[in-house]
Write a protein that holds these residues in place. Sequence first.
Motif, short mmCIF file in Angstrom:
data_model
loop_
_atom_site.label_atom_id
_atom_site.label_comp_id
_atom_site.label_asym_id
_atom_site.label_seq_id
_atom_site.Cartn_x
_atom_site.Cartn_y
_atom_site.Cartn_z
N TYR A 54 0.14 40.67 9.18
CA TYR A 54 -0.18 40.77 7.75
C TYR A 54 -0.43 39.39 7.15
N LEU A 55 0.42 38.43 7.48
CA LEU A 55 0.27 37.09 6.90
C LEU A 55 -1.01 36.40 7.36
N LEU A 56 -1.54 36.86 8.51
CA LEU A 56 -2.78 36.28 9.03
C LEU A 56 -3.95 37.24 8.83
N SER A 57 -3.89 38.03 7.76
CA SER A 57 -4.91 39.06 7.55
C SER A 57 -5.69 38.85 6.25
N THR A 58 -6.84 39.50 6.20
CA THR A 58 -7.62 39.50 4.95
C THR A 58 -6.86 40.23 3.85
N ASN A 59 -6.01 41.18 4.22
CA ASN A 59 -5.24 41.92 3.20
C ASN A 59 -4.30 40.98 2.45
N TYR A 60 -3.62 40.10 3.18
CA TYR A 60 -2.71 39.16 2.52
C TYR A 60 -3.49 38.16 1.67
N LEU A 61 -4.61 37.70 2.19
CA LEU A 61 -5.46 36.79 1.43
C LEU A 61 -5.88 37.41 0.10
N GLN A 62 -6.20 38.70 0.11
CA GLN A 62 -6.63 39.39 -1.10
C GLN A 62 -5.45 39.76 -2.00
N ASP A 63 -4.32 40.16 -1.37
CA ASP A 63 -3.16 40.60 -2.16
C ASP A 63 -2.46 39.44 -2.86
N ASP A 64 -2.38 38.32 -2.18
CA ASP A 64 -1.62 37.18 -2.72
C ASP A 64 -2.28 35.87 -2.27
N PRO A 65 -3.40 35.50 -2.90
CA PRO A 65 -4.13 34.30 -2.47
C PRO A 65 -3.26 33.03 -2.43
N GLU A 66 -2.44 32.84 -3.47
CA GLU A 66 -1.62 31.63 -3.50
C GLU A 66 -0.55 31.67 -2.41
N GLY A 67 -0.01 32.85 -2.15
CA GLY A 67 0.95 33.00 -1.06
C GLY A 67 0.32 32.71 0.28
N PHE A 68 -0.93 33.13 0.45
CA PHE A 68 -1.66 32.85 1.68
C PHE A 68 -1.83 31.34 1.87
N VAL A 69 -2.16 30.63 0.80
CA VAL A 69 -2.31 29.18 0.89
C VAL A 69 -0.97 28.52 1.23
N ASP A 70 0.10 29.00 0.58
CA ASP A 70 1.43 28.47 0.90
C ASP A 70 1.73 28.65 2.39
N PHE A 71 1.40 29.84 2.88
CA PHE A 71 1.69 30.17 4.28
C PHE A 71 0.96 29.24 5.24
N TYR A 72 -0.35 29.08 5.07
CA TYR A 72 -1.06 28.27 6.07
C TYR A 72 -0.72 26.79 5.95
N HIS A 73 -0.39 26.32 4.75
CA HIS A 73 0.04 24.92 4.64
C HIS A 73 1.37 24.71 5.38
N LYS A 74 2.23 25.71 5.35
CA LYS A 74 3.55 25.58 5.98
C LYS A 74 3.49 25.80 7.48
N ARG A 75 2.70 26.77 7.93
CA ARG A 75 2.77 27.20 9.32
C ARG A 75 1.61 26.79 10.21
N LEU A 76 0.43 26.57 9.64
CA LEU A 76 -0.75 26.40 10.47
C LEU A 76 -1.30 24.98 10.54
N LEU A 77 -0.99 24.15 9.56
CA LEU A 77 -1.54 22.79 9.55
C LEU A 77 -0.70 21.89 10.45
N LEU A 78 -1.23 21.60 11.63
CA LEU A 78 -0.49 20.88 12.65
C LEU A 78 -0.96 19.43 12.71
N ALA A 79 -0.38 18.60 11.85
CA ALA A 79 -0.87 17.23 11.69
C ALA A 79 -0.57 16.34 12.88
N ASP A 80 0.53 16.61 13.57
CA ASP A 80 1.01 15.68 14.58
C ASP A 80 0.62 16.08 16.01
#
Length: 244
Positions: A54-80
């Motif tokens: 769900y968190l990696l779905s178009t449904n979550y992006l549409q249901d809660d756009p800001e939550g989706f942005v929070d999620f990928y900043h926390k879990r997907l951006l692998l700087a190191d």
Amino acid sequence: MNRNIEQLKDIINNSSRITFFTGAGVSVASGVPDFRSMGGLFDEISKEGYSPEYLLSTNYLQDDPEGFVDFYHKRLLLADKQPNTIHHWIAQLEKDHQSLGVITQNIDGLHSDAGSLNVDELHGTLNQFYCVDCFNEYSKTYVMEHHLRHCESCGSIIRPDIVLYGEMLNQNTIFNAINKIETADTLIVLGSSLVVQPAAGLISNFKGQNLIIINRDATPYDHNADLVINEDMVSVISTLNHES
């Protein structure tokens, strides 16, 4: 393992159109968690309170756009995370004109970071972002340096250029991948369980001489392979490079 290394070395030396197909196992050595293995990214994401699908779905992006942005900043951006021996080896064979390039199921962008130019990223890449409304594009580096959440042009949210659950794979990417596989004389699968469809099914398009599978565990295609190595991939490639 030495006999397998010698066979792998001979096949590579006698190949001029190698195509690589890589999965999550290739990036584990770079510290990128395997999505579904025990303690991997799937388990980490499950701690968010929703299913990873769900968190990696178009449904979550549409249901809660800001939550989706929070999620990928926390879990997907692998700087190191940096490319490892396998990524660099694959890139070098392309530079040496022995390889047609790489097809990957990974979204971490490490093949490109290592210098591979001919990369088909079946599930997209975290190296690129775009605005959901005006489609203005941003690099991962820019997004992270500026902690960017919204488009600088129109103010809408920006998202990573990855294939979310509920979205189709890019058809041009699929076409290019099939062409790579069909024209290869050697296909080397690295770090993929070959069970995720439709990506894994692309292997059936191979018509060349040598199918090589290097993976920690068995795959459904092992019986079709000319060489199967169930060893640590970094050790295999490091040994191969040392003996070359």
